[in-house]
Design a protein around this motif. Structure first.
Motif, short mmCIF file in Angstrom:
data_model
loop_
_atom_site.label_atom_id
_atom_site.label_comp_id
_atom_site.label_asym_id
_atom_site.label_seq_id
_atom_site.Cartn_x
_atom_site.Cartn_y
_atom_site.Cartn_z
N PHE A 6 -29.05 44.79 2.37
CA PHE A 6 -28.57 45.15 3.88
C PHE A 6 -30.39 45.51 4.04
O PHE A 6 -30.83 45.20 5.58
CB PHE A 6 -29.49 47.03 3.31
N PHE A 7 -31.41 44.98 2.94
CA PHE A 7 -32.95 44.57 3.91
C PHE A 7 -33.41 42.90 4.23
O PHE A 7 -33.60 42.99 4.89
CB PHE A 7 -33.30 44.43 3.11
N LEU A 8 -31.82 42.39 3.96
CA LEU A 8 -31.93 40.74 4.38
C LEU A 8 -31.27 40.72 6.49
O LEU A 8 -32.21 40.80 6.87
CB LEU A 8 -31.21 39.80 3.79
N ASN A 9 -30.41 41.66 6.25
CA ASN A 9 -29.94 42.25 7.61
C ASN A 9 -31.25 43.13 8.97
O ASN A 9 -31.09 42.73 9.75
CB ASN A 9 -28.04 42.92 7.70
N LEU A 10 -31.76 43.60 7.52
CA LEU A 10 -32.37 44.59 8.81
C LEU A 10 -33.90 43.60 8.92
O LEU A 10 -34.40 43.94 10.03
CB LEU A 10 -33.26 45.53 7.26
N LEU A 11 -33.83 42.93 8.09
CA LEU A 11 -35.73 41.52 8.72
C LEU A 11 -34.49 40.40 9.75
O LEU A 11 -35.33 40.94 10.65
CB LEU A 11 -35.53 41.12 7.33
#
Length: 218
Positions: A6-11
């Motif tokens: 999730f955080f990698l996609n958000l980044l």
């Protein structure tokens, strides 16, 4: 979804995340995750990896006509999150800072970063709070170090407000005025990653200079 994914996609693609939140949460509640992400990045030393710069820029894109976010509301929500986050970080350090550092549980709060921030405060004083707003990771730790004894709260809040306004205003307004350009729309992910890379350059340059200095000293 796995939290790391999730955080990698958000980044890498905050635009898609914000678009999904606008559809799922509506024009008011969409500000809840935006507020929480910026607050957590600036207010909790456990989350220095959250994508503040790219999120502000991407949200600014959605403040253009028909984008789904109001410009004034977006600026106000992010400004509040940035100022309150730093304030929370300061008081966490004031009350529990030594125990948190001594515990060693925050691996990213390395002795080298602590020393570097000590030098920042020695050289720039309160402007450190403003300067590090534009430096990922360091913007999370600067108010923490300030709370451990580098600054009185009144002086800290002055620079906190100034830094928060400059940081939020610059990234959101750049997204607002330039995010709709065809080139930006066609290369959005690359531009977001470029923002992250440019933001990290001062930290990388400092690490390289520190490494070279240690090698010469040895």
């Amino acid at each position: 979804m796995d939290p790391l994914a999730f955080f990698l996609n958000l980044l890498s693609d905050p635009r898609s995340a914000i678009a999904g939140w606008i559809v799922a949460l509506g024009p008011v509640m969409v500000f809840a995750p935006l507020f929480l992400i910026v607050f957590a990045e600036t207010g909790l030393v456990f989350f220095p990896f959250l994508p503040g710069d790219s999120l502000l820029f991407a949200a600014g894109v959605f403040t253009a006509d028909g984008g789904g976010l109001g410009l004034e509301a977006t600026l106000a929500v992010f400004f509040a999150a940035a100022v309150l986050g730093n304030t929370s970080n300061y008081w966490i350090a004031r009350l529990f800072g030594s125990r948190i550092v001594d515990s060693g549980k925050i691996k990213s709060l390395t002795p080298e970063r602590l020393r570097k921030l000590d030098l920042f405060f020695a050289r720039y004083g309160g402007l450190t709070i403003v300067i590090t707003r534009f430096m990922p990771i360091f913007r999370t730790f600067a108010p923490f170090i300030a709370g451990m004894g580098h600054m009185r709260f009144g002086a800290f809040m002055l620079f906190n407000v100034i830094g928060g306004a400059l940081w939020v205003g610059s990234f959101v307004l750049v997204g607002h005025f330039f995010g709709g350009l065809p080139f930006v729309q066609d290369h959005f992910e690359l531009i977001v990653l470029s923002i992250v890379a440019v933001s990290l350059l001062p930290a990388v340059a400092g690490a390289v200079r520190g490494g070279l200095a240690r090698r010469r000293a040895s």
